[in-house]
Design an enzyme around this catalytic site. Sequence first.
Site, PDB file in Angstrom:
ATOM      1  N   ASN A  20      10.479   0.082   4.918  1.00 56.67           N
ATOM      2  CA  ASN A  20       9.427   1.099   4.779  1.00 56.67           C
ATOM      3  C   ASN A  20       8.188   0.842   5.632  1.00 56.67           C
ATOM      4  O   ASN A  20       7.478   1.791   5.977  1.00 56.67           O
ATOM      5  CB  ASN A  20       9.038   1.151   3.282  1.00 56.67           C
ATOM      6  CG  ASN A  20       7.749   1.873   3.032  1.00 56.67           C
ATOM      7  OD1 ASN A  20       7.685   3.099   3.153  1.00 56.67           O
ATOM      8  ND2 ASN A  20       6.685   1.142   2.708  1.00 56.67           N
TER       9      ASN A  20
ATOM     10  N   TYR B  12       5.253   7.873  17.540  1.00 52.23           N
ATOM     11  CA  TYR B  12       5.645   7.947  16.121  1.00 52.23           C
ATOM     12  C   TYR B  12       6.926   8.764  15.953  1.00 52.23           C
ATOM     13  O   TYR B  12       7.873   8.348  15.284  1.00 52.23           O
ATOM     14  CB  TYR B  12       4.491   8.566  15.327  1.00 52.23           C
ATOM     15  CG  TYR B  12       4.688   8.544  13.826  1.00 52.23           C
ATOM     16  CD1 TYR B  12       4.429   7.384  13.094  1.00 52.23           C
ATOM     17  CD2 TYR B  12       5.119   9.667  13.133  1.00 52.23           C
ATOM     18  CE1 TYR B  12       4.606   7.349  11.722  1.00 52.23           C
ATOM     19  CE2 TYR B  12       5.297   9.641  11.770  1.00 52.23           C
ATOM     20  CZ  TYR B  12       5.035   8.479  11.062  1.00 52.23           C
ATOM     21  OH  TYR B  12       5.215   8.446   9.685  1.00 52.23           O
TER      22      TYR B  12
ATOM     23  N   THR C 289      -1.894   8.139   1.623  1.00 50.69           N
ATOM     24  CA  THR C 289      -1.709   6.682   1.744  1.00 50.69           C
ATOM     25  C   THR C 289      -2.727   6.133   2.732  1.00 50.69           C
ATOM     26  O   THR C 289      -3.563   6.880   3.246  1.00 50.69           O
ATOM     27  CB  THR C 289      -0.286   6.367   2.269  1.00 50.69           C
ATOM     28  OG1 THR C 289      -0.230   6.786   3.639  1.00 50.69           O
ATOM     29  CG2 THR C 289       0.796   7.042   1.471  1.00 50.69           C
TER      30      THR C 289
ATOM     31  N   SER D 286       0.851  -1.193   0.000  1.00 53.27           N
ATOM     32  CA  SER D 286       0.000   0.000   0.000  1.00 53.27           C
ATOM     33  C   SER D 286       0.887   1.243   0.000  1.00 53.27           C
ATOM     34  O   SER D 286       2.098   1.159   0.268  1.00 53.27           O
ATOM     35  CB  SER D 286      -0.871  -0.045   1.270  1.00 53.27           C
ATOM     36  OG  SER D 286      -1.464   1.197   1.561  1.00 53.27           O
TER      37      SER D 286
ATOM     38  N   ASP E 150       5.256 -10.176   8.673  1.00 51.99           N
ATOM     39  CA  ASP E 150       5.085  -9.108   9.666  1.00 51.99           C
ATOM     40  C   ASP E 150       6.496  -8.698  10.088  1.00 51.99           C
ATOM     41  O   ASP E 150       7.274  -9.544  10.545  1.00 51.99           O
ATOM     42  CB  ASP E 150       4.293  -9.667  10.865  1.00 51.99           C
ATOM     43  CG  ASP E 150       3.985  -8.592  11.902  1.00 51.99           C
ATOM     44  OD1 ASP E 150       4.807  -7.661  12.061  1.00 51.99           O
ATOM     45  OD2 ASP E 150       2.938  -8.693  12.554  1.00 51.99           O
TER      46      ASP E 150
ATOM     47  N   LYS F 257      10.599   7.598  14.534  1.00 52.43           N
ATOM     48  CA  LYS F 257      11.184   8.159  13.306  1.00 52.43           C
ATOM     49  C   LYS F 257      12.515   8.854  13.600  1.00 52.43           C
ATOM     50  O   LYS F 257      13.430   8.809  12.771  1.00 52.43           O
ATOM     51  CB  LYS F 257      10.186   9.104  12.624  1.00 52.43           C
ATOM     52  CG  LYS F 257       8.953   8.387  12.083  1.00 52.43           C
ATOM     53  CD  LYS F 257       9.320   7.319  11.046  1.00 52.43           C
ATOM     54  CE  LYS F 257       8.103   6.615  10.460  1.00 52.43           C
ATOM     55  NZ  LYS F 257       8.463   5.593   9.460  1.00 52.43           N
TER      56      LYS F 257
HETATM   57  N1  LIG Z   1       1.694   8.938   4.543  1.00 52.62           N
HETATM   58  C1  LIG Z   1       2.431   9.898   5.104  1.00 52.62           C
HETATM   59  O1  LIG Z   1       2.025  11.082   5.222  1.00 52.62           O
HETATM   60  C2  LIG Z   1       3.810   9.561   5.606  1.00 52.62           C
HETATM   61  C3  LIG Z   1       4.711  10.598   5.878  1.00 52.62           C
HETATM   62  C4  LIG Z   1       5.985  10.293   6.357  1.00 52.62           C
HETATM   63  C5  LIG Z   1       6.336   8.956   6.520  1.00 52.62           C
HETATM   64  N2  LIG Z   1       5.444   7.973   6.249  1.00 52.62           N
HETATM   65  C6  LIG Z   1       5.888   6.582   6.435  1.00 52.62           C
HETATM   66  O2  LIG Z   1       5.737   5.879   5.224  1.00 52.62           O
HETATM   67  C7  LIG Z   1       5.788   4.471   5.493  1.00 52.62           C
HETATM   68  C8  LIG Z   1       4.751   3.784   4.655  1.00 52.62           C
HETATM   69  O3  LIG Z   1       3.459   4.164   5.104  1.00 52.62           O
HETATM   70  P1  LIG Z   1       2.352   4.721   4.125  1.00 52.62           P
HETATM   71  O4  LIG Z   1       2.168   6.145   4.444  1.00 52.62           O
HETATM   72  O5  LIG Z   1       2.627   4.311   2.737  1.00 52.62           O
HETATM   73  O6  LIG Z   1       1.069   3.975   4.731  1.00 52.62           O
HETATM   74  P2  LIG Z   1       0.248   2.709   4.250  1.00 52.62           P
HETATM   75  O7  LIG Z   1      -0.575   2.341   5.423  1.00 52.62           O
HETATM   76  O8  LIG Z   1      -0.437   2.978   2.975  1.00 52.62           O
HETATM   77  O9  LIG Z   1       1.358   1.600   3.998  1.00 52.62           O
HETATM   78  C9  LIG Z   1       2.023   0.957   5.042  1.00 52.62           C
HETATM   79  C10 LIG Z   1       2.188  -0.513   4.701  1.00 52.62           C
HETATM   80  O10 LIG Z   1       2.954  -1.115   5.760  1.00 52.62           O
HETATM   81  C11 LIG Z   1       2.348  -2.343   6.062  1.00 52.62           C
HETATM   82  N3  LIG Z   1       2.646  -2.723   7.443  1.00 52.62           N
HETATM   83  C12 LIG Z   1       2.246  -2.109   8.588  1.00 52.62           C
HETATM   84  N4  LIG Z   1       2.681  -2.793   9.655  1.00 52.62           N
HETATM   85  C13 LIG Z   1       3.362  -3.859   9.180  1.00 52.62           C
HETATM   86  C14 LIG Z   1       4.035  -4.932   9.783  1.00 52.62           C
HETATM   87  N5  LIG Z   1       4.067  -5.081  11.125  1.00 52.62           N
HETATM   88  N6  LIG Z   1       4.634  -5.845   8.994  1.00 52.62           N
HETATM   89  C15 LIG Z   1       4.592  -5.734   7.648  1.00 52.62           C
HETATM   90  N7  LIG Z   1       3.952  -4.742   7.010  1.00 52.62           N
HETATM   91  C16 LIG Z   1       3.344  -3.823   7.774  1.00 52.62           C
HETATM   92  C17 LIG Z   1       0.855  -2.130   5.868  1.00 52.62           C
HETATM   93  O11 LIG Z   1       0.167  -3.358   5.707  1.00 52.62           O
HETATM   94  C18 LIG Z   1       0.862  -1.252   4.627  1.00 52.62           C
HETATM   95  O12 LIG Z   1       0.797  -2.034   3.446  1.00 52.62           O
HETATM   96  C19 LIG Z   1       5.612   4.348   6.998  1.00 52.62           C
HETATM   97  O13 LIG Z   1       6.866   4.050   7.591  1.00 52.62           O
HETATM   98  C20 LIG Z   1       5.143   5.728   7.421  1.00 52.62           C
HETATM   99  O14 LIG Z   1       5.490   6.013   8.749  1.00 52.62           O
HETATM  100  C21 LIG Z   1       4.197   8.240   5.792  1.00 52.62           C
END
Ligand SMILES: NC(=O)c1ccc[n+]([C@@H]2O[C@H](COP(=O)([O-])OP(=O)(O)OC[C@H]3O[C@@H](n4cnc5c(N)ncnc54)[C@H](O)[C@@H]3O)[C@@H](O)[C@H]2O)c1
Length: 291
Positions: free
Chosen positions: A97, A170, A206, A26, A70, A174
């Site tokens: 990620n 969080y 996301t 995702s 996981d 980070k």
């Molecule tokens: N979306 C934002 O605004 C944003 C900003 C800065 C950083 N991030 C970071 O980006 C990264 C990706 O998140 P995203 O925003 O794409 O969200 P998202 O929820 O769309 O994707 C995260 C993915 O990680 C998977 N996941 C969660 N826990 C897991 C686990 N224990 N084992 C395996 N997979 C797992 C989920 O199933 C999902 O597919 C994260 O580290 C998040 O902290 C997001």
Amino acid sequence: MPPIYINDGDFAPLHGKVVLITGGSSGIGLATAQLLLEHQALVVVADRQPIISNDSSPSPGKSPTFVQADVTSWEDLTKAFQLTIDKFGRIDHIFANAGISSPVNSIVDDVLDEQGALKEPDLKVLQVNLIGVVNTIKLAIHHLRKQQHPGSIVITASTAAYQQFSSVDYTTSKHAVLGLMRGLAGHLHPHLPIRINAIAPSWTATGIIPRSAVEAAGVAIQEPSAVARTVALLMADEARNQQLIYSNEGRFAEIETDLLAEADRLRPKESSEEEDFQKILLVIRKPQSAT
Ligand SMILES: NC(=O)c1ccc[n+]([C@@H]2O[C@H](COP(=O)([O-])OP(=O)(O)OC[C@H]3O[C@@H](n4cnc5c(N)ncnc54)[C@H](O)[C@@H]3O)[C@@H](O)[C@H]2O)c1
């Protein structure tokens, strides 16, 4: 902090490269998988949930290999790396990620048990965002070192990695992954053919945060496909190491150099704190001469 302009041509070195992405089902991970496939990379997604189908995929007909994993499970992660090597013979790049957010600030908010006693905090966010990344990187270094050909690691940090942000768990996680990248500086490139970099996306549409809430709050949001370009650039460009690429509304800048430069200005130019540390270690480890 000069802006970075990323062109599709920058991704040419990724042709045929093997990339393992955690949390690639995702959001930012999925967009990165799609971008890499578009540029003829071979992609394995390790995620706890199946890949979310996306009809607007820019790489129709191509899909990553999926392995259910996981990142908080050492066994699952070990299997994901082994499956990648068994299928493609090697790994070139690892994208650590997978991550979650939580409205709970376990370190601030009290949760009581039936007797009214304070419960141990639920550190799930740290388990996934920090321990999951630590274990992914442990396995990445292990396999890349064994292969002895150049590879790289990219970590998903955040803008919460270097500034005040009231989501405590969080923000802690980070900041910690950025510390992990910095701590590894003296151990990887150039001693080992392993580069390590990180990304710091601002608000991105996301699964982690509802787009509608961000937009209703009048806050600008970028697409995950924009963030994916920063990941692919860090993998493709062998000159990039110990960098942190910030992205906001599809604009990019490398910020690690500037983040560290301010403290450096207060130091005598001839030494760094790392050099001081190495000198102190030499003294500590020097055998005591017999008196
Ligand atoms: N979306 C934002 O605004 C944003 C900003 C800065 C950083 N991030 C970071 O980006 C990264 C990706 O998140 P995203 O925003 O794409 O969200 P998202 O929820 O769309 O994707 C995260 C993915 O990680 C998977 N996941 C969660 N826990 C897991 C686990 N224990 N084992 C395996 N997979 C797992 C989920 O199933 C999902 O597919 C994260 O580290 C998040 O902290 C997001």
